[in-house]
Scaffold this active site. Structure first.
Site, mmCIF file in Angstrom:
data_model
loop_
_atom_site.group_PDB
_atom_site.id
_atom_site.type_symbol
_atom_site.label_atom_id
_atom_site.label_comp_id
_atom_site.label_asym_id
_atom_site.label_seq_id
_atom_site.Cartn_x
_atom_site.Cartn_y
_atom_site.Cartn_z
ATOM 1 N N HIS A 18 -10.366 3.677 5.240
ATOM 2 C CA HIS A 18 -9.052 3.054 5.462
ATOM 3 C C HIS A 18 -9.032 1.723 4.717
ATOM 4 C CE1 HIS A 18 -5.329 2.581 8.092
ATOM 5 N NE2 HIS A 18 -5.398 1.460 7.383
ATOM 6 N N HIS A 20 -6.672 -0.405 1.603
ATOM 7 C CA HIS A 20 -5.499 -0.455 0.712
ATOM 8 C C HIS A 20 -5.885 -1.164 -0.580
ATOM 9 C CE1 HIS A 20 -2.618 0.788 3.901
ATOM 10 N NE2 HIS A 20 -3.544 0.258 4.684
ATOM 11 N N ASP A 154 0.454 6.383 -0.139
ATOM 12 C CA ASP A 154 0.932 5.866 1.130
ATOM 13 C C ASP A 154 2.426 5.556 1.047
ATOM 14 O OD1 ASP A 154 0.230 5.118 3.696
ATOM 15 O OD2 ASP A 154 -0.105 3.023 3.176
ATOM 16 N N GLY A 186 3.236 0.707 7.086
ATOM 17 C CA GLY A 186 4.449 -0.085 7.296
ATOM 18 C C GLY A 186 4.671 -0.362 8.772
ATOM 19 N N HIS A 213 -1.115 5.827 9.962
ATOM 20 C CA HIS A 213 -1.247 4.581 10.717
ATOM 21 C C HIS A 213 -0.512 4.792 12.042
ATOM 22 C CE1 HIS A 213 -2.154 2.907 6.768
ATOM 23 N NE2 HIS A 213 -2.367 1.712 7.281
ATOM 24 N N GLU A 216 -0.949 0.876 16.059
ATOM 25 C CA GLU A 216 -1.438 -0.452 15.645
ATOM 26 C C GLU A 216 -0.586 -1.522 16.318
ATOM 27 O OE1 GLU A 216 -0.963 -1.237 11.469
ATOM 28 O OE2 GLU A 216 -2.176 -3.070 11.497
ATOM 29 N N ASP A 294 -9.294 -2.089 6.024
ATOM 30 C CA ASP A 294 -7.849 -2.184 5.857
ATOM 31 C C ASP A 294 -7.492 -2.981 4.581
ATOM 32 O OD1 ASP A 294 -5.335 -1.411 6.662
ATOM 33 O OD2 ASP A 294 -5.127 -2.894 8.261
#
Ligand SMILES: [Zn+2]
Length: 346
Positions: A18, A20, A154, A186, A213, A216, A294
């Site tokens: 995970h 980005h 994504d 998002g 996701h 969260e 992340d």
């Protein structure tokens, strides 16, 4: 980062699941990019771009200031400042290569990396040449650092279901070129999982793997929605899973891999104290957990640091950390033969 990760942690062959791409841009690199692009982005196709800011040259200290937010909105602003300065294939090649260099130095043997294709569509940037840049960086990184990397395209919930389907289609188009999966990120509060059924169905039916996701910034209904409506294979964050014992039991029973991101949850304020993170609770319940970063540069973390946090704050023994690292290989989307090869290293 407080403590240096131990040599034991660095030596574990790990996968990062995970991560980005845009969140791996370090201050020196962002400063360099801001010098490359010291003209503002055109305002017309970038409704939310701060034109003044997008053309500014940033020093490394400016970037550090930008990265020292304390809430989710501050994080989103920082993310935006980065994406405004990613404009050419060469930019993407540079950040991909540097990301892999940093991963390999921590014993990461494989990474599955999100690219915010939803943001590229929204900015009106041409995706094909930028993807060539990413691929050039990946190939060079794989050769130089002896690790492997898959892409996950994504979509952004805030932009709606139709935009998400566009991203899924783009991912399918590149399936033969190292794009393994599709996911959505998002703002969870602005898009319930149920809205994205079509995009997930399309991705699944065309052979892509899926992650989502969920839980969260919202409650467990976002997690059950991701499982029931989207049939997601992996869950990102799943922080609010702790609020529902039944759902936790289900996730344990089905061994749904969880992509946990401890420092990220603390920095965005979703879980204000590291010691309150449910990582230990999930592990003790028998869940299939993995540790991840992340957006490591924006959260001042690294994968090795996440393992160190689990050990220092949540009392994971070396044997348990080894198990977490093995989980990361098992929960990856590598072919089975490659997984067993990597697991033999333990
Ligand atoms: Zn994420």
């Amino acid at each position: 980062m407080t403590t240096q990760p131990s040599s034991f942690i660095l030596s574990l062959p790990k996968a990062e699941l995970h991560l980005h791409l845009e969140g791996t841009v370090d201050p020196a690199t962002l400063s360099e990019l801001s010098r490359r692009h010291c003209t503002p982005l055109a305002a017309d196709n970038n409704r939310y771009t701060n034109v003044e800011d997008s053309g500014r040259v940033l020093s490394e200290d400016d970037v550090r200031a930008l990265y020292s937010y304390t809430d989710f909105v501050g994080f989103l602003m920082a993310f935006k400042a980065v994406t405004e300065r990613l404009r050419t294939p060469e930019d993407y090649e540079l950040i991909t290569y540097r990301m892999m260099q940093k991963l390999a130095a921590q014993g990461v043997v494989h990474a599955e990396v999100f690219v915010s294709v939803g943001v590229l569509f929204w900015r009106g940037h041409p995706i094909d040449p930028l993807f060539e840049g990413m691929e050039a960086g990946r190939l060079r990184g794989e050769r130089d650092f002896g690790m492997t990397l898959y892409w996950i395209f994504d979509a952004v919930r805030n932009f709606g279901a139709e935009e998400a389907l566009k991203v899924a289609k783009k991912a399918v188009e590149y399936r033969e070129r190292n794009v393994i999966g599709f996911g959505i990120g998002g703002d969870e509060r602005r898009g319930a999982p149920e809205e994205f059924r079509d995009a997930y169905r399309y991705a699944r039916e065309h052979g892509l793997r899926t992650s989502c996701h969920a839980g969260e910034t919202t409650g467990p209904e976002s997690i059950s929605g991701a499982l029931d409506a989207l049939h997601t294979e992996r869950l990102g964050h799943a922080l609010s899973l702790q609020q529902s014992p039944e759902l936790l039991q289900r996730v344990v029973r089905e061994q749904v891999p969880l992509e946990l991101c401890i420092a990220s949850n603390q920095r965005t304020g979703c879980c204000p104290r590291i010691e309150d993170h449910p990582v230990r609770k999930y592990f003790d319940a028998g869940a299939m957990i993995t540790l991840n970063t992340d957006d490591p540069e924006m959260f001042q973390t690294s994968l090795a640091h996440e393992y160190q946090l689990a050990q220092d704050v949540h009392g994971f023994s070396e044997g348990e950390l080894r198990q977490l690292a093995m989980n990361s290989i098992r929960a990856s989307w590598l072919p089975d033969e490659r997984k067993s090869e990597l697991l033999k290293r333990y």
